[in-house]
Design an enzyme around this catalytic site. Structure first.
Site, PDB file in Angstrom:
ATOM      1  N   ASP A 295       8.756   1.881  11.892  1.00 30.26           N
ATOM      2  CA  ASP A 295       7.925   2.093  10.721  1.00 30.26           C
ATOM      3  C   ASP A 295       7.164   3.400  10.983  1.00 30.26           C
ATOM      4  O   ASP A 295       7.071   3.867  12.120  1.00 30.26           O
ATOM      5  CB  ASP A 295       6.962   0.926  10.483  1.00 30.26           C
ATOM      6  CG  ASP A 295       6.401   0.953   9.057  1.00 30.26           C
ATOM      7  OD1 ASP A 295       6.589   1.973   8.363  1.00 30.26           O
ATOM      8  OD2 ASP A 295       5.769  -0.038   8.638  1.00 30.26           O
TER       9      ASP A 295
HETATM   10  C1  BGC Z   1       5.248   1.441   5.470  1.00 26.26           C
HETATM   11  C2  BGC Z   1       6.735   1.248   5.271  1.00 26.26           C
HETATM   12  C3  BGC Z   1       7.288   2.431   4.518  1.00 26.26           C
HETATM   13  C4  BGC Z   1       6.972   3.692   5.300  1.00 26.26           C
HETATM   14  C5  BGC Z   1       7.492   4.947   4.630  1.00 26.26           C
HETATM   15  C6  BGC Z   1       4.923   2.775   6.091  1.00 26.26           C
HETATM   16  O1  BGC Z   1       3.559   3.020   6.095  1.00 26.26           O
HETATM   17  O2  BGC Z   1       4.735   0.405   6.262  1.00 26.26           O
HETATM   18  O3  BGC Z   1       6.977   0.068   4.558  1.00 26.26           O
HETATM   19  O4  BGC Z   1       8.661   2.280   4.321  1.00 26.26           O
HETATM   20  O5  BGC Z   1       5.565   3.811   5.420  1.00 26.26           O
HETATM   21  O6  BGC Z   1       6.783   5.231   3.498  1.00 26.26           O
END
Ligand code: BGC
Length: 806
Positions: A295
């Site tokens: 993530d």
């Molecule tokens: C989120 C993810 C997301 C990623 C890209 C993160 O902060 O937890 O779910 O896909 O950002 O935007």
């Protein structure tokens, strides 16, 4: 706009599919020697491939300046490449590197679960790039219809393909452990079977377009409070049976191209650094074939991440690239590990539309997709109350619409799960489109109030929502008695909407205005209902929410309550399709509605506590982001007793049980049968459902299992299968068949790291909900059946107190 993706290897393939993009099939996988590609890469190129190329942040400089540097020195060829690939799909969440000289194309990674999230407009370009805001995952799960979810996935995937993304960062599939998790709207259910089946259907749908998915957030990522650093303390059994099971189903039944590891730790280790989770469980126990990405900013030790099998680090920082190069040069990490990670990334790359030179149109059929979202949303709405057949509305034209949210309807939650859609149909517009007349005086009053309240409104408490420019719903307008009386005179019925929103970056609160209704909201419901009743008219409440709210104290007051959730951009039209009777509601809850927040089994440990003795620097900005890392722990003391597994076992009353939902018709169940009395490896179950009412409808049929205890205690019952009838005309019947195998019956025995089916008497219950049981059948298991033996993994660092029925 038409952007031809430059084909690097397969010039001929690039010419395919210029016809009807809506029907094009996934291109076949070309045979490419990825090992040869790896052989041509320098160590620096390798490090720059496993670390993403940074993120094009649209956030204020005050915050940006505090963040670690992105992996770009402004004057290098690398920087030029990064600049170039960011133009491919503005607003995407990230990219991998592109090395044209080796034939390596970038992979464009874009959010998210309710539809593609990209910038809707571009500099020096008059075209718009809006995407469809589909119903949130909670709505889709409430349809209990995997075919429909697959259809939504196919549709969503077309936008991914036609706008030029390679991997959609979706679906979100964490368990809705606690009603207050701010991202519950992105997730399906409190139950792992529903979660896994929905996610598999979604992944299969999206990937049928020849684009990838990233199932997330793997795993046990069930809160937003200190999400970057919280340590989830959880038993091996609860992990396997509750928190991993949905992912296991999705991996086995849909083979997602990628998996996104979560931010949190499990039992003391960051999951993105956990070989147990990312290699032993994901790949070896389950057979996952794709690559794992972090993530955005997850974990802290890049070498451990690489070794654990976390192949791609997103969004990527300069220091991470340097650390990796140094680690290999100083023999602290074997380059072969990098090669393994890269191979997995490239094996997906060769499947991507970009690599194959797909001819991106930039023009998905948004009109057609709006029809899909409109229907999907209606099928996931749950009719909670309907006294004396208040709904559907018949012979009603004049509607008095109360509640600020009616005029400012919420299509979906905030954060990366939000979509930049062209429009959201409010309830008002939906009613007008459906031929209803609105009370103009009320509309004028509400719209003036909302305008004024918006002007005075501060930023949301949720920092991420604030950065992204999202607004909280405005506080409910205190209604004047004379306005209600006037409306009751001139209208035939009242509609009242109660709205809630939440999202990434913050959890909800067990307070009035969030989980509970405010006094103003309660007074609104009471006053409107009383006044309309006095005039011989009815009042209906519509819940426009992303997750559970308290209902017990007020839901009996109005004549009907429809939980419309956050239904996507066609919101108002979808609601009106249901209340007008155009669609007979068939949604059922995939989460329990507790009477009060404290009844939720997780409420005692949510969202956890700060770990004493650790020196948490509240301003610690390490490892990527402005998201603070606070030493924090959440102990999953309720263990396997999540959601209905708890309420049913411990006989805790709920407002609405798991699986609950009304219809405009009635169904009768009969002929529940099993094909044998003794289970060995397979059991066939059948049940007949008849529509005994007067309108056509569909019924969600749920199969629960009560299992005996020999060595493992069991919840009172667990969902083992579900299905949905086709549209049954009045009087029509359908027989549904279910096949149960060892894995469906098994519990996880920690002592042997094995799934086992214990010997003894079993009872199957077919229900219209988890408590409305309409038929039972018994069978037995003569002697214990040993199912899959798996890795001993993710063992808690110390024993802890767990809820038990003994
Ligand atoms: C989120 C993810 C997301 C990623 C890209 C993160 O902060 O937890 O779910 O896909 O950002 O935007």
């Amino acid at each position: 706009m038409k952007t031809k993706l430059i084909p690097l290897f397969f010039g001929a393939m690039a010419l395919m599919g210029c016809g009807d993009k809506e029907t094009q099939e996934a291109p076949a996988k070309p045979t490419v020697d990825v090992d040869a590609m790896i052989g041509k890469m320098s160590l620096e190129q390798k490090a720059k491939l496993v670390v993403g190329t940074g993120m094009d942040f649209h956030i204020p400089d005050s915050i940006l300046s505090k963040m670690p540097k992105p992996p770009v020195d402004p004057d290098t060829a690398y920087a030029d490449m990064v600049k170039r690939i960011r133009t491919y799909l503005p607003g995407a969440a990230g990219n991998t590197s592109e090395y044209p000289e080796i034939g390596i194309t970038t992979q464009v990674l874009a959010d998210g679960p309710a539809g593609l999230r990209i910038s809707p407009t571009r500099k020096d370009d008059d075209n718009t790039y809006y995407c469809t805001a589909f119903p949130i995952a909670t709505v889709l799960a409430s349809t209990w219809d995997t075919e429909l979810v697959n259809e939504v996935g196919k549709t969503m995937g077309k936008e991914v393909l036609e706008y030029g993304a390679d991997v959609l960062l979706a679906p979100g599939m964490n368990i809705q452990r606690d009603p207050l998790c701010g991202r519950n709207f992105e997730y399906y259910s409190e139950d792992p079977l529903v979660t896994g089946k929905m996610a598999a259907a979604m992944v299969n749908g999206i990937q049928s377009n020849g684009v990838g998915t990233s199932v997330k957030h793997f795993a046990a990522n069930n809160q937003e409070t200190n999400r970057m650093s919280t340590n989830t303390v959880v038993s091996e059994r609860a992990l396997r049976e509750i928190y991993l099971k949905g992912f296991e189903i999705a991996v086995k039944e849909s083979q997602p191209w990628t998996v996104m590891s979560a931010y949190n730790k499990i039992n003391g280790q960051y999951v993105s650094e956990s070989k147990d989770l990312l290699t032993n469980i994901l790949r070896e126990d389950w057979g996952f074939e794709g690559y794992v990405m972090t993530d955005w900013g997850g974990g802290s030790d890049i070498v451990t991440q690489m070794e654990a099998g976390n192949d791609l680090i997103m969004p990527g920082q300069k220091e991470q690239i340097e650390t990796l190069i140094k680690a290999v040069e100083e023999n602290k990490m074997d380059e072969a590990i990098l090669d393994k990670n890269i191979k997995r990334i490239l094996e997906i790359m060769v499947k991507t539309p970009r690599f194959k030179g797909y001819d991106v149109s930039g023009k998905p059929n948004l009109k057609k997709h709006a029809e899909v979202t409109r229907q999907a949303a209606t099928d996931g709405m749950v009719l909670l109350e309907n006294k004396d057949n208040t709904l559907p509305l018949t012979d009603v034209k004049k509607v008095a619409v109360f509640g600020t949210t009616s005029y400012d309807f919420i299509s979906g939650g905030t954060g990366s799960g939000d979509v930049n859609e062209a429009y959201t149909i409010s309830l008002i517009d939906g009613l007008k489109n459906g031929g209803f007349q609105i009370n103009d005086a009320l509309q004028t009053t509400y719209e003036a109030y909302i305008k004024d309240a918006r002007a005075k409104q501060g930023k949301p408490d949720n920092w991420l929502a604030a950065i992204m420019g999202a607004k909280d719903p405005v506080a409910e307008m205190p209604i004047k008695a004379q306005d209600v009386s006037k409306a009751a005179e001139s209208s035939e019925i009242a509609l009242i909407t109660i709205g809630r929103n939440s999202g990434e970056g913050g959890d909800r609160k067990p307070e009035a205005g969030d989980f509970y209704l405010t006094n103003t909201e309660k007074q609104l419901i009471a006053e409107v209902t009383k006044t309309f009743h006095a005039a011989g008219k009815k009042a209906i409440v519509v819940l426009n929410v992303g997750g559970v709210v308290e209902t017990k104290s007020w839901a009996q007051i109005p004549d009907a309550v429809l939980c419309a959730w956050q239904p996507g951009q066609e919101a108002g039209n979808s609601v009106v399709d249901v209340i007008s009777g155009k669609v007979n509601p068939s949604g059922k809850l995939a989460i329990s509605f507790p009477v009060k927040y404290e009844d939720a089994p997780s409420s005692k440990s949510f969202p956890g506590y700060s770990i004493e003795g650790e020196t948490g620097d509240e301003e610690d900005l390490s490892g990527f982001s402005f998201m603070r890392r606070v030493p924090w722990e959440t102990v999953y003391e309720e263990d396997i007793y999540v959601g209905y597994r708890y309420y049913n076992t411990f006989e805790v009353p709920v407002a609405y049980e798991f699986g609950y939902g009304l219809s405009y018709t009635n169904f009768e169940y009969s002929n529940m049968e099993v094909d044998k009395q003794t289970f060995t490896d397979e059991l066939l179950v059948s049940v007949t459902v008849k529509n005994t009412g007067t309108v056509a409808g569909r019924e969600v049929v749920q199969l629960y299992l009560s299992a005996p205890t020999v060595i493992l205690e069991k919840p009172e019952q667990e969902l083992v299968a579900f299905g949905k009838t086709k549209m049954l005309a009045p009087g029509a019947t359908e027989t549904l068949h279910f096949v149960l195998r060892t894995k469906d019956l098994a519990s996880f025995d920690v002592a042997r790291s094995s799934w086992i089916v214990e010997a003894g008497d079993y009872e199957l219950k077919v229900g219209a909900s988890s408590t409305k049981i309409n038929g039972t059948a018994k069978f037995n298991v003569a002697q214990e059946i040993l199912g899959d033996k798996v890795h001993k993994a993710l063992v808690p660092q110390a024993d802890f107190k767990k809820l038990s029925r003994n």
